[in-house]
Design a protein around this motif. Structure first.
Motif, short mmCIF file in Angstrom:
data_model
loop_
_atom_site.label_atom_id
_atom_site.label_comp_id
_atom_site.label_asym_id
_atom_site.label_seq_id
_atom_site.Cartn_x
_atom_site.Cartn_y
_atom_site.Cartn_z
N ASN A 59 0.86 -1.18 0.00
CA ASN A 59 0.00 0.00 0.00
C ASN A 59 0.90 1.24 0.00
N PRO A 60 0.81 2.10 -1.05
CA PRO A 60 1.74 3.24 -1.13
C PRO A 60 1.56 4.26 -0.01
N TYR A 61 0.42 4.20 0.70
CA TYR A 61 0.16 5.18 1.77
C TYR A 61 0.58 4.63 3.14
N THR A 62 0.27 3.34 3.40
CA THR A 62 0.65 2.77 4.70
C THR A 62 1.99 2.04 4.61
N GLU A 63 2.42 1.73 3.35
CA GLU A 63 3.66 0.99 3.08
C GLU A 63 3.64 -0.43 3.66
N SER B 34 -1.50 3.84 -8.84
CA SER B 34 -0.83 3.98 -7.54
C SER B 34 0.63 4.39 -7.69
N GLU C 294 -0.06 8.18 -8.41
CA GLU C 294 -1.07 8.67 -7.46
C GLU C 294 -2.11 9.56 -8.16
N PRO D 70 -5.82 1.06 -2.42
CA PRO D 70 -4.60 1.23 -3.23
C PRO D 70 -3.59 0.10 -3.00
N HIS E 75 5.47 14.05 3.07
CA HIS E 75 5.34 12.96 2.09
C HIS E 75 5.26 13.49 0.65
#
Length: 679
Positions: free
Chosen positions: A277-281, A329, A332, A380, A520
């Motif tokens: 997940n690119p946001y939570t990694e 993703s 983005e 994502p 970020h």
């Protein structure tokens, strides 16, 4: 997948004919093959771009991609293997495993793709099925398991022995191979068939406990059990079921289709696709299920004269309808799927929905590149990216007029979007446009497309070696970029550690910012700034490769910081680091294989010694000597003519990119002197 001229496109044409997809078999030699639809493919009789098509066999849907065999177009094979579940490796019965066969085999190993083998061209003079199978053992370290072997009559290929059903198949030439006759195995071949079937059962017993029990207690193993054991072993990529035939004579193609259904995986046989997940990694999985969130990988971009940009993608999970939006993703950004097409080579059919396992093309995705992930905006996920080899050969190209200048830039952008192994840049010293590719044929095709398909009038220079620069030490670069011009200023502060990356990685970026020292939204601009600065090195202005950048610290200003400021800071940090990290020049090294009659062996070795070649080994195959060597690309221009003269046209060679290597001090001095630069 196969070496050039092993018969991939001919075999695919036969598959399309027998599955009812086409009603006339197209021949490569006549320029009439369905899968070779580009003008350049028809003229040269080779496959340049991988073509996707869908057909049906025994109620199963098969998505096929016919890939090029020439090493210059290896990226087409790479991206096809990345998105497909199984592969048919085709080998010529005369040549066996050839250099490009090894390359595509290694690519399939990298992506853990199960495969079956088809020994083609059994009708040719000099065909040797056993030698071809042995070459799979020797050169690929593969485990071919014979499920067929050829029936020969005075060296003429007339039929096939099926070791699973223990019967002989004889083809009827009148029906173009659509009909065949099943008979008992000829008396003279029964002993051989018995031994090979025993070997087959022994091979699959390692992968099926039930077959193992029967094998150890000498009980007969049924056809169903053999097929089940073969499937288990193939799905683990532990064995390679091996078939034979002659596609051009329409023999052996239907059993090959059966083997695709019997042994190669469906999407359900593959493990869940994994990404982060690119946001939570955090790492997440997606099952091959329509009810999962939509996840797809864009693996190919094509410029279509009728509909514009086509983005080919493979759906790994979920489904999406026409008109809906997906999140890219990687960038983005959201992309709307205005039109979805099911592609059949260059023909297209509009569809309203794609779901798990499908391969389709979307029209109008503006911000999607090869290797980007498309997914459900609410869920994502970023899949593993594809890595492509870097270009090794360049030429200068200049437009003939101002109109051509604008058109050329647009056309080069379109070609670079399509082909990840094609790059272009403006030489800062001369102001010339330089285009780079994987080989002379690759550049020839690209220039041909530029002049013919994109209608650009241009003058083209001679091919040059694409040298590169890299660093040899680790350095830390700290840059503060602050600009005050009245009103809102620009501010960015970064601390980046640079070090040599693993060879072939080109560029690795790692973010180690903790506690929000840099927001970020400013991280990606730093990466982009470094990437853009890598276009020109400090020794001779060659692009920089094999570098790792780790963003370790920095700061920002609430008002003055912007994406542009951090992009400039990233670029400045690289330029500072490269000057201090002992930069070195790199040259492309090529893998060379020469096949020559014995008479010319000595002369060819002497010639290679003058070309700075390092001979790895040489061995005999029938009446020919095979030389394997590593040689700098700079020494190989005009080699085709030299080899032809040395061997009276009887020797052949294949050349493919191996790696970039530091140039020797002597070669580096000569190169810089030639360019008029101080040594």
């Amino acid at each position: 997948m196969a070496h050039i001229d092993a018969g991939k496109t001919t075999t695919t044409e036969r598959i399309l004919f027998y599955t009812g997809k086409v009603h006339r078999m197209g021949e490569v030699d006549d320029g009439a093959a369905t899968m070779d639809w580009m003008q350049q493919e028809k003229e040269r009789g080779i496959t340049i771009t991988s073509a996707a098509i869908t057909c049906y066999w025994k109620q199963y849907r098969i998505n096929i991609i016919d890939t090029p065999g020439h090493v210059d177009f290896t990226a087409e094979v790479e991206r096809s293997l990345r998105v497909l579940d199984g592969a048919v490796a085709i080998f010529c019965a005369v040549g066996g495993v050839e250099p490009q066969s090894e390359t595509v085999w290694r690519q399939a190993d990298k992506y853990h793709v199960p495969r079956i083998a088809f020994i083609n061209k059994m009708d040719r003079i000099g065909a040797d099925f056993d030698a071809a199978v042995q070459s799979m053992h020797d050169r690929l370290a593969a485990h071919p398991v014979l499920i067929q072997f050829p029936i020969l009559q005075k060296d003429d290929f007339i039929g096939i022995v099926d070791l699973v059903k223990m019967q002989a198949i004889y083809y009827d030439d009148q029906s173009l191979g659509a009909k065949w006759e099943v008979r008992e195995i000829p008396e003279s071949l029964r002993a051989k068939a018995g031994l090979l079937r025993h070997d087959l059962i022994e091979a699959i017993s390692d992968h099926d406990d039930h077959v193992m029990e029967k094998y150890l207690s000498n009980e007969p193993v049924s056809e169903v059990e053999i097929l089940r054991g073969l499937r288990k072993g193939t799905l683990k990529a532990a064995i390679v079921p091996t078939l034979c035939g002659a596609a051009v004579k329409n023999r052996g193609v239907q059993p090959l289709l059966d083997a695709v259904i019997d042994f190669l995986p469906s999407p359900l046989d593959k493990p869940d696709v994994e990404g982060y997940n690119p946001y939570t990694e955090k790492r997440e999985r997606r099952k091959p299920d329509e009810n999962e969130p939509f996840t797809a990988l864009a693996f190919k971009i094509m410029s279509d004269p009728y509909v514009g940009k086509l983005t080919y993608f493979r759906v790994y999970s979920g489904k999406i309808d026409i008109g809906n939006s997906a999140l890219n993703s990687t960038t983005e950004k959201k992309e709307r799927l205005n039109k979805i097409l099911l592609m059949s080579a260059n023909k297209r059919e509009e569809i309203h929905r794609v779901s798990t396992g499908d391969i389709a093309a979307a029209v109008g995705l503006r911000n999607t590149r090869t290797g980007d992930t498309l997914c459900d905006p609410k869920h994502p996920l970023m899949l593993e990216k594809m890595h492509f080899p870097i270009p090794v050969i360049s030429i200068a190209i200049e437009p003939r007029s101002k109109t051509d200048q604008d058109r050329m830039t647009q056309s080069l952008n379109a070609l670079a979007e399509e082909d990840p192994t094609f790059q272009f840049y403006v030489d800062p010293e001369t102001g010339q446009m330089i285009i780079s590719g994987m080989g002379e044929l690759h550049l020839e095709i690209l220039v041909d497309r530029l002049l013919r398909d994109f209608k650009v009038q241009a003058n083209v220079g001679k091919p040059q070696v694409a040298y590169r620069e890299t660093i040899s030490e680790q350095v830390v670069s700290e840059v503060k970029f602050a600009k005050q011009t009245g009103g809102k200023g620009q501010f960015a502060h970064v601390v980046i550690a640079f070090e040599p990356a693993e060879p072939g990685k080109i560029f690795v970026f790692e973010n180690r910012i903790i506690g929000g020292a840099i927001p970020h939204g400013f991280i990606r601009p730093v990466e982009q700034g470094i990437k853009e600065a890598m276009v020109s090195g400090v020794i001779a202005g060659y692009p920089i490769i094999d570098i790792k950048a780790t963003l370790v610290d920095g700061s920002f200003h609430e008002v003055d910081s912007s994406e542009l400021a951090f992009k400039i800071a990233g670029s400045m940090a690289l330029q500072d680091a490269v000057r201090r990290a002992k930069p070195i020049l790199m040259e492309p090294m090529m893998d060379l294989e020469v096949i020559t009659p014995e008479d010319y062996f000595g002369n060819i070795l002497s010639d290679l010694a003058t070309r700075r070649a390092k001979i790895n080994n040489h061995h005999q195959r029938k009446d020919a000597q095979i030389i394997s060597a590593q040689v700098p690309l700079a020494e190989m221009f005009g080699y085709a003519t030299a080899l032809r003269n040395t061997s009276q046209g009887r020797a052949t060679f294949t050349l493919q990119f191996l790696k970039y290597q530091k140039v020797t001090e002597e070669v580096g001095k000569k190169l810089l002197q030639k360019m008029g630069l101080a040594v």
